[in-house]
Design an enzyme around this catalytic site. Structure first.
Site, mmCIF file in Angstrom:
data_model
loop_
_atom_site.group_PDB
_atom_site.id
_atom_site.type_symbol
_atom_site.label_atom_id
_atom_site.label_comp_id
_atom_site.label_asym_id
_atom_site.label_seq_id
_atom_site.Cartn_x
_atom_site.Cartn_y
_atom_site.Cartn_z
ATOM 1 N N ASN A 109 28.705 27.897 47.108
ATOM 2 C CA ASN A 109 27.643 28.912 47.141
ATOM 3 C C ASN A 109 28.247 30.216 47.644
ATOM 4 O O ASN A 109 28.599 30.341 48.812
ATOM 5 C CB ASN A 109 26.523 28.429 48.070
ATOM 6 C CG ASN A 109 25.362 29.406 48.148
ATOM 7 O OD1 ASN A 109 25.452 30.562 47.743
ATOM 8 N ND2 ASN A 109 24.248 28.950 48.698
ATOM 9 N N CYS A 165 21.169 35.452 49.046
ATOM 10 C CA CYS A 165 21.581 34.870 47.765
ATOM 11 C C CYS A 165 20.878 35.492 46.560
ATOM 12 O O CYS A 165 21.354 35.376 45.434
ATOM 13 C CB CYS A 165 21.365 33.366 47.773
ATOM 14 S SG CYS A 165 22.309 32.508 49.051
ATOM 15 N N HIS A 195 21.378 30.713 40.519
ATOM 16 C CA HIS A 195 22.147 30.793 41.755
ATOM 17 C C HIS A 195 22.831 29.459 41.988
ATOM 18 O O HIS A 195 22.217 28.400 41.841
ATOM 19 C CB HIS A 195 21.205 31.134 42.915
ATOM 20 C CG HIS A 195 21.846 30.994 44.255
ATOM 21 N ND1 HIS A 195 23.066 31.560 44.553
ATOM 22 C CD2 HIS A 195 21.443 30.336 45.378
ATOM 23 C CE1 HIS A 195 23.385 31.260 45.800
ATOM 24 N NE2 HIS A 195 22.421 30.516 46.321
#
Length: 319
Positions: free
Chosen positions: A276, A114, A246
């Site tokens: 996500n 990520c 994020h």
């Protein structure tokens, strides 16, 4: 003369297929209310069976090039951040290079899950500052749906697919002000895909996550890395125009904003619609805020991310 890295154009792309919480209710023991309360996610995009990570990367890259008013031939460096490459090799960056008709320039992938886009842009910043590149394409692209166990409600409700990109070029003023990267492999078992090539495929081929532990670590670390970036540049929190975090979980984003005393109106949030998207998360959110007019030229932006590894990092920039 000091050389800096300036963002010239942004692009994003999401697959056509949208998976709603109601869709997931039919396949796993969950509910729309449970998902929204704990994550803020209502929908996520998922690739079609014949759609590849490079397909997503190409669409985002072409949109970024168009926004920058540049041609593929102007690019002299390509870096793709991805956890889900189409092949073991060649890299997705090389596949993208071929798609765009670019030949000869360096092209490689970065794997920091990520935090991948933050890592990739930081690396490209070093290339440009040292004169090793003049105009680069930086992409975060993921087909995370392909490493999900869709019967695991702890992961299947959280993730989606997509790609975000920026074109950056050399400039006489920032641009990228500073970058800050970290990792700690001691926490590797909290978020991982156990099976791999080197271990002979041992373990599950799907993502495994210890959600509560990851949540606690993320909240602690994300607040710290934002302060790290501001302190390194002698800046107050009030001087920050936008936080582009994020997009993992709305509760993590809100907790980070509270630690900074930053109103949510100055935080770019896309997790509700995208889920996500791992390495695509930050550039997708940034592109959306640029295109809808929230982020304006001259404003100060902080990107930050946290991912499996654990990896984490931030980028302070003037757009």
């Amino acid at each position: 003369m000091t050389v800096y890295t300036r963002i010239l154009g942004t692009g994003g792309y999401l697959p056509d297929r949208v998976v709603t919480n109601a869709d997931l209710e039919r396949t796993v023991d969950t509910s729309d209310a449970w998902i929204v309360e704990r994550t803020g996610i209502r929908t996520r995009h998922v690739v079609a069976a014949d759609e590849t990570c490079c397909d997503l990367a190409e669409q985002a890259a072409r949109r970024a090039l168009s926004a920058a008013q540049l041609d593929p031939g102007d690019i002299d460096l390509i870096v793709v951040a991805t956890t889900t490459p189409d092949q073991t090799f060649p890299s997705t960056a090389c596949l993208l290079q071929q798609r765009l008709g670019i030949r000869g320039c360096p092209a490689f992938d970065v794997q920091a899950v990520c935090t991948g886009f933050v890592y990739a842009l930081s690396i490209v910043d070093k290339f440009i500052r040292t004169g090793s590149a003049r105009c680069a394409l930086v992409v975060g692209a993921e087909t995370i749906s392909r490493i999900l166990n869709w019967e695991d409600r702890g992961t299947s409700v959280l993730f989606g697919d997509g790609a975000g990109a920026v074109v950056v070029g050399a400039a006489s003023a920032p641009g990228v002000v500073s970058t800050h990267l970290h990792a700690d492999g001691a926490f590797k078992e909290l978020l991982q895909v156990p099976a791999g090539i080197g271990n002979g495929g041992a373990g599950s081929p799907y993502m495994e996550m210890k959600g509560n532990e990851v949540f606690r670590m993320a909240v602690t670390i994300l607040g710290r890395i934002v302060d790290e970036a501001l302190e390194a540049n002698g800046m107050a929190r009030s001087e920050l125009d936008w936080l582009v975090p994020h997009q993992a979980n709305i509760r993590i984003i809100q907790a980070t904003a509270r630690k900074l005393n930053l109103p949510m109106e100055r935080v770019v949030v896309t997790v509700g619609q995208h889920g996500n998207t791992s390495a695509a998360s930050v550039p997708l959110a940034f592109d959306q805020a640029v295109r809808d007019g929230r982020i304006q030229r001259g404003q100060t932006v902080l990107m930050e991310a946290f991912g499996g590894g654990f990896t984490w990092g931030s980028i302070l920039l003037r757009y």
